[in-house]
Design an enzyme around this catalytic site. Structure first.
Site, PDB file in Angstrom:
ATOM      1  N   TYR A 196       1.297  -8.414   0.410  1.00  0.00           N
ATOM      2  CA  TYR A 196       0.953  -8.105  -1.336  1.00  0.00           C
ATOM      3  C   TYR A 196       1.162  -7.522  -1.714  1.00  0.00           C
ATOM      4  O   TYR A 196       0.698  -7.204  -3.100  1.00  0.00           O
ATOM      5  CB  TYR A 196      -0.732  -8.962  -0.859  1.00  0.00           C
ATOM      6  CG  TYR A 196      -0.831  -9.905  -0.107  1.00  0.00           C
ATOM      7  CD1 TYR A 196      -0.531 -11.394  -0.793  1.00  0.00           C
ATOM      8  CD2 TYR A 196      -1.493 -10.209   1.091  1.00  0.00           C
ATOM      9  CE1 TYR A 196      -0.951 -12.529  -0.196  1.00  0.00           C
ATOM     10  CE2 TYR A 196      -1.792 -11.242   1.966  1.00  0.00           C
ATOM     11  CZ  TYR A 196      -1.445 -12.501   1.783  1.00  0.00           C
ATOM     12  OH  TYR A 196      -1.268 -13.632   2.033  1.00  0.00           O
ATOM     13  N   HIS A 217      -0.701 -10.737  -8.643  1.00  0.00           N
ATOM     14  CA  HIS A 217      -2.096 -10.947  -8.079  1.00  0.00           C
ATOM     15  C   HIS A 217      -2.524  -9.678  -7.437  1.00  0.00           C
ATOM     16  O   HIS A 217      -4.386  -9.334  -7.949  1.00  0.00           O
ATOM     17  CB  HIS A 217      -2.596 -11.225  -6.988  1.00  0.00           C
ATOM     18  CG  HIS A 217      -3.564 -12.704  -6.763  1.00  0.00           C
ATOM     19  ND1 HIS A 217      -3.859 -13.259  -8.344  1.00  0.00           N
ATOM     20  CD2 HIS A 217      -4.105 -13.298  -6.274  1.00  0.00           C
ATOM     21  CE1 HIS A 217      -5.236 -13.925  -8.548  1.00  0.00           C
ATOM     22  NE2 HIS A 217      -5.336 -14.521  -6.960  1.00  0.00           N
ATOM     23  N   ASN A 226     -10.417 -14.316  -2.537  1.00  0.00           N
ATOM     24  CA  ASN A 226     -11.874 -14.859  -2.664  1.00  0.00           C
ATOM     25  C   ASN A 226     -12.672 -14.968  -2.574  1.00  0.00           C
ATOM     26  O   ASN A 226     -13.923 -15.521  -3.221  1.00  0.00           O
ATOM     27  CB  ASN A 226     -11.367 -16.721  -1.482  1.00  0.00           C
ATOM     28  CG  ASN A 226     -10.103 -17.048  -2.892  1.00  0.00           C
ATOM     29  OD1 ASN A 226      -9.033 -16.962  -3.787  1.00  0.00           O
ATOM     30  ND2 ASN A 226      -9.649 -18.333  -2.109  1.00  0.00           N
ATOM     31  N   ASP A 236      -6.333  -9.170 -12.535  1.00  0.00           N
ATOM     32  CA  ASP A 236      -4.858 -10.366 -13.708  1.00  0.00           C
ATOM     33  C   ASP A 236      -5.578 -11.398 -14.204  1.00  0.00           C
ATOM     34  O   ASP A 236      -6.299 -11.593 -13.911  1.00  0.00           O
ATOM     35  CB  ASP A 236      -3.827 -10.466 -12.126  1.00  0.00           C
ATOM     36  CG  ASP A 236      -4.310 -11.777 -11.527  1.00  0.00           C
ATOM     37  OD1 ASP A 236      -5.413 -11.471 -10.889  1.00  0.00           O
ATOM     38  OD2 ASP A 236      -4.380 -12.819 -11.120  1.00  0.00           O
ATOM     39  N   ASN A 245      -9.895 -16.370  -8.698  1.00  0.00           N
ATOM     40  CA  ASN A 245     -11.437 -16.542  -7.789  1.00  0.00           C
ATOM     41  C   ASN A 245     -11.407 -15.652  -7.586  1.00  0.00           C
ATOM     42  O   ASN A 245     -12.689 -16.058  -7.038  1.00  0.00           O
ATOM     43  CB  ASN A 245      -9.553 -17.362  -6.194  1.00  0.00           C
ATOM     44  CG  ASN A 245     -10.221 -19.011  -6.481  1.00  0.00           C
ATOM     45  OD1 ASN A 245     -10.425 -19.673  -7.399  1.00  0.00           O
ATOM     46  ND2 ASN A 245      -8.330 -19.137  -6.347  1.00  0.00           N
TER      47      ASN A 245
END
Length: 210
Positions: free
Chosen positions: A16, A21, A67, A92, A113
């Site tokens: 990631y 994100h 989340n 973001d 989220n």
């Protein structure tokens, strides 16, 4: 000494690290690099500490995954006894053009989220800095887009915005939310299109008649 918690939202793990994100992580990495500090793996997140003109900053990159970001934020606010108005969350935002920065003193989470989970645990009365990603993706491809990597062309726009975000953090801590919003909440100017070269011999041509 006044304390501040600066949170950059993202997801942990190499897969990631360069994705859209994770722009919150990227901003804090830039701040840490400029401040010559490093992150330690601590409870609920990677944490770095520094001082800016007598203010103590805790930089937090949650490792709870997006989340459940609120778990990390609430824990570190309570641990360091930091008021929510001295919290700044960087995330973001698909509704803003790429590289556009928007600072707000409070507000709803929208469809994000990470912000949504923070709102569940501490409410929505805290400052947040949104970094625009744009929405240049086919319908139904939002997840693939935000979990995809920035292109070199996007980095050309994004990297200066990250530098500005670092300055916004410093201003937030030193000058406060209102002054910082007034100074930085401006849409960046659109890049000018290069002028087409004049055709050969155009310099001696007669001007066109109206």
């Amino acid at each position: 000494m006044d304390k501040y918690l600066i949170v950059g939202l993202g997801n942990p793990g190499a897969e990631y690290s360069a994705t859209r994100h994770n722009i919150g992580y990227m901003v804090l990495d830039a701040f840490a690099k400029a401040s010559n500090i490093v992150f330690d793996d601590r409870r609920y997140g990677y944490v770095a500490e520094c001082s800016v003109r007598g203010r103590k900053l805790f930089l937090l990159k949650p490792t709870t995954y997006m989340n459940l970001s609120g778990n990390a934020v609430r824990y570190w606010l309570n641990k360091e006894n930091i008021d929510e108005h001295r919290l700044l969350v960087i995330s973001d935002d698909l509704s803003l053009p790429l590289g556009t920065l928007r600072l707000k003193a409070r507000g709803s989470a929208g469809t994000h989220n990470g912000l949504g989970h923070i709102q569940q645990l501490i409410g929505q009365d805290y400052p947040r800095l949104r970094v625009g990603l744009g929405n240049d993706f086919p319908r139904g491809s939002q997840v693939d887009f935000v979990l995809g990597a920035f292109t070199p062309e996007e980095h050309a726009v994004l990297d200066p915005a990250i530098d500005t975000a670092v300055e916004i953090i410093k201003s937030f801590v030193l000058a406060g939310i209102d002054i910082t919003m007034n100074q930085f909440n401006k849409r960046p100017p659109r890049p000018k299109k290069p002028k087409a070269p004049a055709p050969e011999g155009a310099g001696s041509a007669e001007p066109a008649q109206p």
